[in-house]
Design an enzyme around this catalytic site. Structure first.
Site, PDB file in Angstrom:
ATOM      1  CB  CYS A 151      10.045  21.972  -9.847  1.00 15.93           C
ATOM      2  SG  CYS A 151       8.872  20.899  -9.535  1.00 15.93           S
TER       3      CYS A 151
ATOM      4  CG  HIS B 120      -2.345  -0.959   0.992  1.00 16.41           C
ATOM      5  ND1 HIS B 120      -2.612  -1.416   2.396  1.00 16.41           N
ATOM      6  CD2 HIS B 120      -2.542  -2.005   0.126  1.00 16.41           C
ATOM      7  CE1 HIS B 120      -3.380  -1.995   1.765  1.00 16.41           C
ATOM      8  NE2 HIS B 120      -3.428  -2.737   1.094  1.00 16.41           N
TER       9      HIS B 120
END
Ligand SMILES: [Zn+2]
Length: 245
Positions: free
Chosen positions: A149, A119
Site C-alpha cells: 500500500c 518489549h
C-alpha cells in the site's frame, strides 16, 4: 535431605500458578548477543540515532539500514533447552504465563502459548499505514521496506523513546499480582517495568525462584546459580519423578 532442585520441583507442583519472567540471559544461550553490553550493537551504532522512535518517524531508513542484524540474523537463532523446558512446564499445567523482556520471539517459537512480550517482538512486522502484518524474515526488500500500500514497515518492537504497549504491561502486572510462584530466569530485572514485577509477585504472597548466573534479586526464596538451559530441564525432570509417585 532434599536437593535444591527437588525442593523447587515440589514447590512448583504444590503451588502451580507459576509465572516465568525471562530476560537476555535465556537468549544468550541461543547465541543471541545482547545489544546493550560491551561489544554489543549499540556500542557500534548509537541507538538514539538508529533505533529511536523520533528518528524512525523522520527517516526510517536509518533503522532499516541495520535490517540484517535485526531480521536476517535473527532467523538463524533457535530456541534452546530453557525455552523448551518452559514450554514443557506450561504443558504440565505449572507455568501459566511467560513474561519476557526479549524481542526474539523464541518462547513462541518453542511452543509456549501464553507469552507476554513486554518489549514487543522482532518477528512481527507491520505496516504503519494499513496495519497489515508481516512475519520476519518474509518482508519486502528495501531500506526501508514498504508495504504494497506504500506504507513504511515497522517492527513490533519498542524503539527508544517509544511507550511500552499498555495491554501487555497490564497483563504482566495482573499475572505477577496473582501468581503463586514466579521463576526469574536470566534477567537482572533492573530495567523497568520488568524490575517491579518480582516485587509485585512477592508482595502478593508468591514465592520467588531465581535462576541466574549471578544473583540479581535479593529477595528470592530460592536461588539456583546456574544457566537456565541446565537448571530448567533439571526442574522438569524432578517434576516428572514426583508425578510418577
Ligand atoms: Zn500497508
Amino acid at each position: 535431605m532434599e536437593s535444591l532442585y527437588e525442593e523447587v520441583a515440589s514447590l512448583l507442583v504444590k503451588q502451580k500458578q507459576c509465572v516465568a519472567l525471562t530476560g537476555a540471559g535465556i537468549s544468550l544461550e541461543s547465541g543471541i548477543p545482547t545489544f546493550r553490553e560491551k561489544g554489543g550493537l549499540w556500542e557500534k551504532y548509537d541507538p538514539m540515532v538508529y533505533a529511536s522512535i523520533d528518528v524512525f518517524r523522520k527517516d526510517p531508513s536509518k533503522y532499516w539500514s541495520l535490517r540484517d542484524y535485526f531480521i536476517k540474523d535473527y532467523d538463524k537463532y533457535q530456541p534452546n533447552k530453557a525455552h523448551y523446558a518452559l514450554k514443557d512446564l506450561e504443558d504440565m499445567g505449572i507455568v501459566r504465563c511467560v513474561i519476557t523482556q526479549n524481542i526474539d520471539g523464541l518462547h513462541k517459537k518453542a511452543g509456549s502459548k501464553n507469552v507476554v512480550e513486554i518489549h514487543g517482538s522482532i518477528r512481527e512486522i507491520y505496516c504503519t499505514k494499513c496495519g497489515k502484518e508481516y512475519e520476519a524474515p518474509h518482508i519486502p526488500d528495501g531500506i526501508p521496506p514498504y508495504c504494497l500500500c506504500g506504507g513504511v514497515l515497522k517492527p513490533n518492537t519498542i524503539l527508544f523513546g517509544e511507550e511500552l504497549p499498555q495491554d501487555a504491561l497490564l497483563k504482566a502486572r495482573n499475572e505477577s499480582m496473582s501468581c503463586k510462584t514466579m521463576l526469574l530466569v536470566g534477567t537482572s530485572a533492573i530495567v523497568y517495568p520488568a524490575a517491579s514485577l518480582p516485587n509485585t509477585a512477592k508482595q502478593n504472597g508468591a514465592k520467588i525462584v531465581e535462576i541466574n548466573i549471578e544473583e540479581a534479586f535479593s529477595d528470592a526464596d530460592y536461588f539456583i546459580k546456574e544457566k537456565a538451559g541446565t537448571a530448567l530441564p533439571k526442574i522438569v525432570e524432578e517434576i516428572r519423578i514426583i508425578d510418577k509417585h
